[in-house]
Design an enzyme around this catalytic site. Structure first.
Site: not given
Ligand code: LLP
Length: 421
Positions: A239, A275-276, A278, A314, A318, A346-347, A375
């Site tokens: 996150g 669990e990083p 992004r 994205r 979002y 086409c949107e 992502y």
């Molecule tokens: N662990 C779990 C249980 C998660 O659900 C997620 C992301 C992560 C780790 C990794 O999170 P990060 O470090 O990448 O923030 N598609 C969206 C993001 C969806 C994230 C879903 N879960 C976007 O493009 O912003």
């Protein structure tokens, strides 16, 4: 920091010219920097140094085998959320004991595959899932190691679609019911309770919500230990956000995030997992596209690219911002034009940016979307029958296509016309 910089008037990925790659593979394509991936992984690893820990890359953010192999070679674990991800991680050479299985809706068959192939732990999200997993494991003569994902009811202060730690979200079990659920889990023959899991959302740009969530987890760990549960592992999720806009105030660094972990849960002596996704992959990737047309509208100019919302969803999904830069370095202080930057789908939602100032562009020019390594490719589709675009990895002065562009025939042949039609 990343490794996409201008050199001699051209955008480079490490030591390779982006234009050179475009000439070889055609546009559009995703381009990743190995040095940036390595650097970002190392930052997390160092942030947790001194604590027993495993950095599990969230492969939902980037699931290319080459990316997984590169991180796996550095000792990364992998966070998977489907059996498809599990099998890809294994195919990339990640051993089962470094794979964590998260996700709110695991099916029996997925549990069976992971149990048979080897798994570090399941992050279990509900009581029905616990019952199913226990039964599946027992039938296989195994015991499944589990952490239970708790929902700490914390506002992650991020986009509503990617916040996961509030009571109204589908994720985890309410922390208020945790003691009761852990008691049930401990009594199930196919499960071994080893820890607690939490993940409150993605693209967090403030450490406050992490701190609150981890404090709640620490309290819970102590309460559960007092009841006799052997809580020895904490999975604190992913996150941590990244800067998407050059002008943005930078989000906190992994080092500061590591300090929050140390401060809130360090005293428990648990093994720490994070669990990083992004932060490792996001700024390690760009999307390169070509300008097809510059079109004059009633009151604006449209820059029509050969990349579209199906390649990078994205912005449409979002309202996400991605910096878009020309591949040919603009002259310092040179003129700029204002464009709405769009794709050919086409949107009207197929709009990457509105009112964006950019050095004047012409048909055939190349542009790069920054922060597209997470992502991006993983969320792509073939909407409008546009084949998935290739992925390329640069490492120093070498590059390789790590996912080839499918041919139109590949795409067409995936469908079948029944004999009776
Ligand atoms: N662990 C779990 C249980 C998660 O659900 C997620 C992301 C992560 C780790 C990794 O999170 P990060 O470090 O990448 O923030 N598609 C969206 C993001 C969806 C994230 C879903 N879960 C976007 O493009 O912003």
């Amino acid at each position: 920091m990343d490794h996409f910089l201008y050199k001699a008037g051209e955008l480079f990925a490490e030591d390779v010219s982006v234009r050179e790659i475009a000439r070889t593979v055609g546009t559009p394509f995703y381009l990743y920097s190995a040095a940036t991936l390595r650097r970002h992984f190392a930052l997390f690893d160092e942030a947790l140094s001194g604590m027993d820990h495993l950095v599990c890359f969230a492969m939902k953010s980037n699931a290319n085998l080459a990316v997984l192999k590169l991180l796996g070679d550095m000792g990364a674990g992998i966070d998977v959320v489907s059996v498809g991800e599990y099998l890809k991680a294994r195919a990339a050479g990640i051993p089962g004991e470094r794979i964590v299985f998260s996700g709110v809706g695991k099916k029996r068959s997925e549990m069976e595959t992971a149990l048979a192939g080897g798994i570090r732990q399941f992050n279990v999200e509900s009581e029905p899932e616990m019952e199913t997993l226990s039964a599946v494991a027992q039938a296989m003569g195994k015991v499944a190691p589990i952490a239970i994902r708790v929902n700490p009811d914390v506002d992650a202060k991020t986009h509503a679609k990617i916040a996961t730690g509030k009571a109204e979200n589908k994720f985890g079990i309410p922390i208020s019911r945790a003691a009761q659920v852990y008691r049930r889990a401990a009594a199930m023959p196919g499960l071994e309770v080893i820890g607690i899991d939490v993940h409150i959302g993605s693209q967090l740009t403030d450490l406050g919500p992490f701190e609150t969530a981890f404090e709640r987890v620490a309290e819970l760990a102590e309460a559960l230990r007092a009841e006799g549960h052997d809580i020895r592992r904490l999975d604190l999720g992913g996150g941590l956000g990244i800067p998407y806009e050059n002008s943005n105030q930078a989000p906190p660094l992994p080092r500061d995030y590591g300090e929050v972990i140390r401060r809130t849960v360090g005293h428990l002596g648990c093994e720490i997992e994070i669990e990083p996704g992004r932060l490792i992959a996001g700024n390690a990737g760009i999307l390169v596209a070509e300008v097809i047309y510059v079109k004059q509208g009633e009151d604006r100019q449209f820059l029509i690219l050969d990349a579209a919302m199906n390649d990078l969803v994205r912005p449409a999904m979002y309202e996400a911002h991605h910096d878009i830069i020309p591949v040919r370095e603009p002259a310092p202080g040179g003129e700029a034009e204002v464009y709405d930057i769009v794709g050919p789908v086409c949107e009207s939602g197929d709009t990457f940016a509105t009112g964006r100032a950019l050095a004047p562009q012409r048909a055939g020019d190349l542009v790069a979307f920054r922060s597209a390594g997470a992502y991006g490719a993983v969320m792509a589709s073939e909407y409008n029958s546009r084949p998935l675009i290739p992925e390329v990895l640069v490492d120093g002065d070498q590059f390789a296509v790590i996912r080839a562009r499918p041919s139109y025939d590949d795409m067409i042949n995936r469908d079948t016309i029944p004999a009776w039609l």
